[in-house]
Design a protein around this motif. Sequence first.
Motif, PDB file in Angstrom:
ATOM      1  N   ILE A 140      51.744   7.062  33.869  1.00  0.00           N
ATOM      2  CA  ILE A 140      50.301   6.664  34.152  1.00  0.00           C
ATOM      3  C   ILE A 140      50.123   5.378  33.760  1.00  0.00           C
ATOM      4  N   LEU A 141      49.365   4.494  34.585  1.00  0.00           N
ATOM      5  CA  LEU A 141      49.080   3.179  34.369  1.00  0.00           C
ATOM      6  C   LEU A 141      47.642   3.072  33.983  1.00  0.00           C
ATOM      7  N   ALA A 168      41.805  -7.484  31.800  1.00  0.00           N
ATOM      8  CA  ALA A 168      41.821  -6.276  30.970  1.00  0.00           C
ATOM      9  C   ALA A 168      43.270  -5.772  30.619  1.00  0.00           C
ATOM     10  N   GLU A 169      43.517  -5.107  29.590  1.00  0.00           N
ATOM     11  CA  GLU A 169      44.860  -4.985  28.992  1.00  0.00           C
ATOM     12  C   GLU A 169      45.378  -3.851  29.778  1.00  0.00           C
ATOM     13  N   LEU A 170      46.848  -4.154  30.134  1.00  0.00           N
ATOM     14  CA  LEU A 170      47.578  -3.131  30.955  1.00  0.00           C
ATOM     15  C   LEU A 170      48.232  -2.015  29.747  1.00  0.00           C
ATOM     16  N   LYS A 171      48.335  -0.862  29.997  1.00  0.00           N
ATOM     17  CA  LYS A 171      49.042   0.155  29.161  1.00  0.00           C
ATOM     18  C   LYS A 171      49.845   1.150  30.114  1.00  0.00           C
ATOM     19  N   TRP A 193      42.789   4.842  35.398  1.00  0.00           N
ATOM     20  CA  TRP A 193      43.868   5.598  34.947  1.00  0.00           C
ATOM     21  C   TRP A 193      44.702   6.117  36.320  1.00  0.00           C
ATOM     22  N   LEU A 194      45.779   5.794  36.556  1.00  0.00           N
ATOM     23  CA  LEU A 194      46.276   5.804  37.773  1.00  0.00           C
ATOM     24  C   LEU A 194      47.906   6.580  37.639  1.00  0.00           C
ATOM     25  N   ALA A 207      43.497  10.641  34.790  1.00  0.00           N
ATOM     26  CA  ALA A 207      44.219  10.079  36.005  1.00  0.00           C
ATOM     27  C   ALA A 207      44.254  10.936  37.006  1.00  0.00           C
ATOM     28  N   LEU A 208      43.584  11.875  37.033  1.00  0.00           N
ATOM     29  CA  LEU A 208      43.458  12.906  38.373  1.00  0.00           C
ATOM     30  C   LEU A 208      44.771  13.835  38.307  1.00  0.00           C
ATOM     31  N   LEU A 209      46.021  13.277  38.288  1.00  0.00           N
ATOM     32  CA  LEU A 209      47.246  13.902  38.221  1.00  0.00           C
ATOM     33  C   LEU A 209      47.897  13.712  36.692  1.00  0.00           C
ATOM     34  N   GLY A 210      48.086  14.625  35.967  1.00  0.00           N
ATOM     35  CA  GLY A 210      48.623  14.404  34.444  1.00  0.00           C
ATOM     36  C   GLY A 210      49.952  14.363  34.365  1.00  0.00           C
ATOM     37  N   LYS A 211      50.706  13.552  35.527  1.00  0.00           N
ATOM     38  CA  LYS A 211      52.222  12.946  35.182  1.00  0.00           C
ATOM     39  C   LYS A 211      52.521  11.932  34.793  1.00  0.00           C
ATOM     40  N   ILE A 212      53.747  11.860  34.138  1.00  0.00           N
ATOM     41  CA  ILE A 212      53.902  10.368  33.820  1.00  0.00           C
ATOM     42  C   ILE A 212      54.949   9.707  34.908  1.00  0.00           C
TER      43      ILE A 212
END
Length: 211
Positions: free
Chosen positions: A59-60, A2-5, A66-67, A52-57
């Motif tokens: 994020i992977l 899977a692609e990583l972003k 979404w982490l 991502a649950l927590l919307g801070k930068i």
Amino acid sequence: MAELKLYTDASWMSPWSFHAIVALEEKRLTYKIETVKFPIPPNQKAELQGRALLGKIPILVHGDLWLSESLAISEYLAESFPAPAYPRLFPAHLGDRARARQVMSYVRTSLGALREDRPTSGVFGRAVEKPLGDKAKLDAADLLRVANALVEPGKTSMFAEWCIADADLALSLMRLIGHEDPVPQHLIDYAMAQWDRRSVRRYIAHLPTRS
Ligand SMILES: N[C@@H](CCC(=O)N[C@@H](CS)C(=O)NCC(=O)O)C(=O)O
């Protein structure tokens, strides 16, 4: 695969995005970068929180995952792309690995006044012309105490080999070095050795945007 972003800050000043990008680079992974402008607009913040649950930068994004939280990201990368097929991010030795986690936790949960008075703009951009406040002076003294205890003169890593905690400790030291605050020479040499790594050089050159 899977692609990583990675969602990262458009200013390239976030110490936590630095951590995540150095981790991706050290693992020699191919990934895309999505930059986010601060302050994060409310709509985008809500969307990031939803995913991502927590919307801070940073994020992977990897497949469905979404982490956020830089430490969760480097742990995830270490376990998803393990040694020996991929370079290590964490020490092989259990005690050293625990110590590395302790240092990464320390630079995130302590040193708040130092982070305030010596922002990363002085590391990745222009230094602020402001004397260290009393609380920041105490933080700086404690950081130097910790770094002195962990880094022997002449060494370029805390443990037998480089680990991702070296990048974090070096960035904390660079807050002082970049502002020309006093730092022992062997710790300057240690921090500069991290700055000479391919991963850090690529971060500073914003090279991941081109991959
Ligand atoms: N503990 C988090 C901190 C993340 C964090 O504070 N990110 C900041 C940028 S340095 C952010 O996203 N700020 C924007 C916001 O909170 O809306 C980590 O290690 O990733």
